[in-house]
Design a protein around this motif. Structure first.
Motif, PDB file in Angstrom:
ATOM      1  N   ALA A  25       0.880  -1.399  -0.059  1.00  0.00           N
ATOM      2  CA  ALA A  25      -0.012   0.022   0.052  1.00  0.00           C
ATOM      3  C   ALA A  25       0.896   1.168  -0.236  1.00  0.00           C
ATOM      4  N   ILE A  26       0.392   2.216  -1.026  1.00  0.00           N
ATOM      5  CA  ILE A  26       1.190   3.285  -1.002  1.00  0.00           C
ATOM      6  C   ILE A  26       0.236   4.522  -0.344  1.00  0.00           C
ATOM      7  N   TYR A  27       0.864   5.480   0.435  1.00  0.00           N
ATOM      8  CA  TYR A  27       0.181   6.600   0.830  1.00  0.00           C
ATOM      9  C   TYR A  27       0.718   7.967   0.678  1.00  0.00           C
ATOM     10  N   VAL A  28      -0.011   8.834  -0.091  1.00  0.00           N
ATOM     11  CA  VAL A  28       0.458  10.208   0.086  1.00  0.00           C
ATOM     12  C   VAL A  28      -0.254  11.254   0.930  1.00  0.00           C
ATOM     13  N   ARG A  29       0.355  12.525   1.015  1.00  0.00           N
ATOM     14  CA  ARG A  29      -0.374  13.448   1.820  1.00  0.00           C
ATOM     15  C   ARG A  29      -1.600  13.954   0.765  1.00  0.00           C
ATOM     16  N   ASN A  30      -2.690  14.270   1.433  1.00  0.00           N
ATOM     17  CA  ASN A  30      -3.894  14.753   0.659  1.00  0.00           C
ATOM     18  C   ASN A  30      -3.638  16.238   0.695  1.00  0.00           C
ATOM     19  N   ASP A  31      -2.777  16.828   1.203  1.00  0.00           N
ATOM     20  CA  ASP A  31      -2.406  18.272   1.146  1.00  0.00           C
ATOM     21  C   ASP A  31      -1.361  18.592   0.226  1.00  0.00           C
ATOM     22  N   ALA A  32      -0.709  17.527  -0.509  1.00  0.00           N
ATOM     23  CA  ALA A  32       0.222  17.783  -1.244  1.00  0.00           C
ATOM     24  C   ALA A  32       0.177  18.514  -2.485  1.00  0.00           C
ATOM     25  N   ARG A  33       0.977  19.742  -2.792  1.00  0.00           N
ATOM     26  CA  ARG A  33       0.509  20.597  -4.048  1.00  0.00           C
ATOM     27  C   ARG A  33       1.929  20.736  -4.492  1.00  0.00           C
ATOM     28  N   SER A  34       3.074  20.966  -3.955  1.00  0.00           N
ATOM     29  CA  SER A  34       4.518  20.992  -4.543  1.00  0.00           C
ATOM     30  C   SER A  34       5.057  19.861  -5.042  1.00  0.00           C
ATOM     31  N   THR A  35       5.660  19.816  -6.286  1.00  0.00           N
ATOM     32  CA  THR A  35       6.365  18.757  -6.874  1.00  0.00           C
ATOM     33  C   THR A  35       7.724  18.798  -6.137  1.00  0.00           C
ATOM     34  N   ARG A  36       8.117  19.718  -5.429  1.00  0.00           N
ATOM     35  CA  ARG A  36       9.455  20.147  -4.815  1.00  0.00           C
ATOM     36  C   ARG A  36       9.810  19.423  -3.576  1.00  0.00           C
ATOM     37  N   ASN A  37       8.361  18.870  -2.938  1.00  0.00           N
ATOM     38  CA  ASN A  37       8.451  18.283  -1.602  1.00  0.00           C
ATOM     39  C   ASN A  37       7.296  17.406  -1.239  1.00  0.00           C
ATOM     40  N   VAL A  38       7.790  16.233  -1.987  1.00  0.00           N
ATOM     41  CA  VAL A  38       6.421  15.182  -1.972  1.00  0.00           C
ATOM     42  C   VAL A  38       6.886  14.216  -1.028  1.00  0.00           C
ATOM     43  N   ALA A  64     -11.446 -13.195  -0.157  1.00  0.00           N
ATOM     44  CA  ALA A  64     -10.865 -14.143   1.170  1.00  0.00           C
ATOM     45  C   ALA A  64     -10.020 -15.184   0.511  1.00  0.00           C
ATOM     46  N   SER A  65      -9.943 -15.640  -0.554  1.00  0.00           N
ATOM     47  CA  SER A  65      -9.324 -16.640  -0.824  1.00  0.00           C
ATOM     48  C   SER A  65      -7.753 -16.222  -1.288  1.00  0.00           C
ATOM     49  N   GLY A  66      -7.660 -14.806  -1.287  1.00  0.00           N
ATOM     50  CA  GLY A  66      -6.293 -14.518  -1.392  1.00  0.00           C
ATOM     51  C   GLY A  66      -5.846 -14.299  -2.854  1.00  0.00           C
ATOM     52  N   GLY A  67      -6.913 -14.060  -3.686  1.00  0.00           N
ATOM     53  CA  GLY A  67      -7.018 -13.762  -5.170  1.00  0.00           C
ATOM     54  C   GLY A  67      -6.497 -12.034  -5.181  1.00  0.00           C
ATOM     55  N   GLU A  68      -6.327 -11.607  -6.403  1.00  0.00           N
ATOM     56  CA  GLU A  68      -5.821 -10.454  -6.829  1.00  0.00           C
ATOM     57  C   GLU A  68      -6.742  -9.283  -6.388  1.00  0.00           C
ATOM     58  N   PHE A  69      -6.141  -8.297  -5.688  1.00  0.00           N
ATOM     59  CA  PHE A  69      -6.797  -7.044  -5.445  1.00  0.00           C
ATOM     60  C   PHE A  69      -5.965  -5.807  -5.505  1.00  0.00           C
ATOM     61  N   VAL A  70      -6.539  -5.166  -6.841  1.00  0.00           N
ATOM     62  CA  VAL A  70      -5.488  -3.971  -6.828  1.00  0.00           C
ATOM     63  C   VAL A  70      -6.532  -2.674  -6.854  1.00  0.00           C
ATOM     64  N   GLU A  71      -5.950  -1.532  -6.326  1.00  0.00           N
ATOM     65  CA  GLU A  71      -7.048  -0.497  -5.993  1.00  0.00           C
ATOM     66  C   GLU A  71      -5.996   0.911  -6.419  1.00  0.00           C
ATOM     67  N   VAL A  72      -6.436   1.596  -7.332  1.00  0.00           N
ATOM     68  CA  VAL A  72      -5.516   2.898  -7.707  1.00  0.00           C
ATOM     69  C   VAL A  72      -6.576   4.167  -7.522  1.00  0.00           C
ATOM     70  N   HIS A  73      -6.257   5.121  -6.806  1.00  0.00           N
ATOM     71  CA  HIS A  73      -7.077   6.026  -6.656  1.00  0.00           C
ATOM     72  C   HIS A  73      -6.131   7.512  -6.867  1.00  0.00           C
ATOM     73  N   ILE A  74      -6.397   8.043  -7.816  1.00  0.00           N
ATOM     74  CA  ILE A  74      -5.470   9.267  -7.775  1.00  0.00           C
ATOM     75  C   ILE A  74      -6.281  10.487  -8.046  1.00  0.00           C
ATOM     76  N   THR A  75      -6.144  11.385  -6.993  1.00  0.00           N
ATOM     77  CA  THR A  75      -6.804  12.609  -7.076  1.00  0.00           C
ATOM     78  C   THR A  75      -6.335  13.806  -7.792  1.00  0.00           C
ATOM     79  N   SER A  76      -7.176  14.700  -7.792  1.00  0.00           N
ATOM     80  CA  SER A  76      -6.825  15.988  -8.704  1.00  0.00           C
ATOM     81  C   SER A  76      -5.436  16.494  -8.379  1.00  0.00           C
ATOM     82  N   ASN A  77      -4.993  16.698  -6.927  1.00  0.00           N
ATOM     83  CA  ASN A  77      -3.748  17.572  -6.647  1.00  0.00           C
ATOM     84  C   ASN A  77      -2.724  16.747  -7.315  1.00  0.00           C
ATOM     85  N   LEU A  78      -2.673  15.200  -7.019  1.00  0.00           N
ATOM     86  CA  LEU A  78      -1.477  14.542  -7.465  1.00  0.00           C
ATOM     87  C   LEU A  78      -1.612  14.464  -9.148  1.00  0.00           C
TER      88      LEU A  78
END
Lengths: 248, 183
Positions: free
Chosen positions: A191-204, B38-52
């Motif tokens: 699992a990968i987590y990122v800050r939800n207030d991240a805005r700047s590419t210089r400090n991620v 539950a059987s250990g099969g594949e699980f992938v979740e990608v969530h990319i928001t507007s700031n990223l």
């Protein structure tokens, strides 16, 4: 300044007053001379004393400054060194949420973190080493990193991954982190987590969790993404020639 | 008024729902919450928001301006891949069916439907006239292996989708681009 007494002055001073013997005059003259030389001697010694005193004062001030400087460097070193062997509170929360929800016993193998001071020293040291340009770019881009490795005490154990994922999501969300990616299958849990207030590419900042039946690794990194993306774009894999079609 | 506080709270709730409805972009589809099988099969979740997405667009500007322009029009990207087992296959199939019927009812345009022996693919578009695509939904059921749900939300210029599909050789995007251009 007391004028130098001469025999004539003494005689002039004593005119009209009682007459003195020549011996008296001579004695008085010698006394005056001695006194005047003594005054000069006093001035010299006072000056010397003043010089010695100011030199001593300067020396003590320099010593005090030197002690202060040494104390500051020692404090920096101790902060740097003790800060090296633990993770930040966010990574700690990530770790703790896994440990609590997994209902298992864990042994800490290592926790280590490098902050700006340590990285600065590393960059300074590695300036004299012949490094690949990409490695040097990456080293300059990173602002901090930490990692913790933990082993399951019971050996290989079946973990309730859905429960763990939910608990970790909740813990990280309360600290301002959103989960960007989760990949779970029989062999791995990432699992990968990122800050939800991240805005700047210089400090991620990003946090990473990997888990399997034997142990867990938590890590965090803070970086300037711009040079890293520049490096990524230059790599041959981004070129489209010969690219295999993507289907889904 | 007998219960002013209760009345005020009810009104605030309605206003809040109204505001939330306004804030939800037209191309957004809520697939609901998924859990790892539950059987250990594949699980992938990608969530990319507007700031990223904005950050990536800025990073891509210099080297890939076409990609950067497309990214600037995106608000959200969500991808779910769930491995199917006896415990969740029926539930996933039912969920796909419900999502598709909801999209049809909400005026989404089905541009790709492919049903083979063991594969069921549906691609839906929410367009704003002929100018822009506000949302894309892709649902795939591979009967023995996995279910895929994709939602892309944004303000995407239709011609850019085909360009990106050609540029990176992504077949579904090429098809979407061709389907939009035919309209």
């Amino acid at each position: 300044m007391i004028p130098m007494a001469t025999s004539e002055n003494l005689r002039a001073n004593t005119e009209g007053s009682k007459s003195f013997t020549a011996r008296d005059c001579h004695a008085r003259l010698e006394t005056r001379l001695c006194c005047s030389r003594g005054y000069e001697a006093d001035s010299d010694s006072n000056r010397k004393i003043r010089l010695l005193t100011s030199a001593a004062t300067n020396a003590s001030e320099t010593c005090a400054r030197l002690r202060l400087g040494i104390a500051f460097v020692l404090a920096l070193l101790s902060v740097g060194l003790t800060g090296c062997f633990k993770v930040s509170s966010d990574v700690g929360a990530l770790r703790d949420s896994v440990m609590k929800s997994a209902a298992a016993q864990w042994d800490e193998k290592i926790e280590i973190g490098v902050g700006p001071i340590t990285l600065y020293l590393a960059r300074a040291g590695l300036a004299f080493v012949d490094l690949e340009p990409e490695a040097r770019t990456a080293l300059h881009a990173v602002r901090g990193a930490e990692v913790g490795v933990y082993k399951l005490r019971e050996g290989h154990k079946e973990l309730k991954r859905a429960v763990i994922l939910s608990a970790v999501d909740k813990a990280m969300a309360s600290r301002g982190w959103d989960r960007m990616v989760a990949v779970i299958n029989e062999r791995e849990f990432v699992a990968i987590y990122v800050r939800n207030d991240a805005r700047s590419t210089r400090n991620v900042r990003a946090c990473l969790l990997t888990l399997n039946g034997e142990g867990m690794v938590v890590a965090s990194a803070r970086s300037n993404l711009e040079p890293l993306m520049e490096m990524a774009f230059k790599r041959a894999e981004w070129r489209t020639e010969g690219r295999i079609p993507i289907h889904f | 008024m007998k219960h002013p506080i209760r009345y005020a709270l009810t009104l605030a709730a309605f206003v809040g729902v109204g505001i939330h409805a306004e804030n939800t972009p037209p191309g957004y589809v809520d697939f609901g919450k998924f859990s790892p099988p539950a059987s250990g099969g594949e699980f992938v979740e990608v969530h990319i928001t507007s700031n990223l997405i904005s950050m990536v667009a800025r990073l891509a500007e210099k080297n890939e301006p076409e990609i950067a322009e497309l990214l600037r029009g995106l608000h959200r990207v969500r991808v779910n891949v769930i491995g199917l087992d006896d415990g969740n296959r029926a539930e996933m199939e039912a969920r796909v069916k419900k999502i598709r019927s909801d999209l049809d009812a909400q005026g989404w345009e089905r541009i790709v439907t492919a049903q083979k022996k063991d594969e069921d693919v549906g691609v839906y578009l929410k367009t704003r006239g002929e100018e822009a695509v506000e949302g894309v939904v892709v649902t795939v059921i591979e009967s023995n292996r996995e279910a895929v749900f994709i939602n892309i939300v944004g303000n995407i210029k239709a011609e850019k989708i085909a360009v990106i599909g050609e540029r990176f050789n992504i077949e579904p995007l090429k098809k979407i681009g061709q389907a939009v251009e035919k309209k």
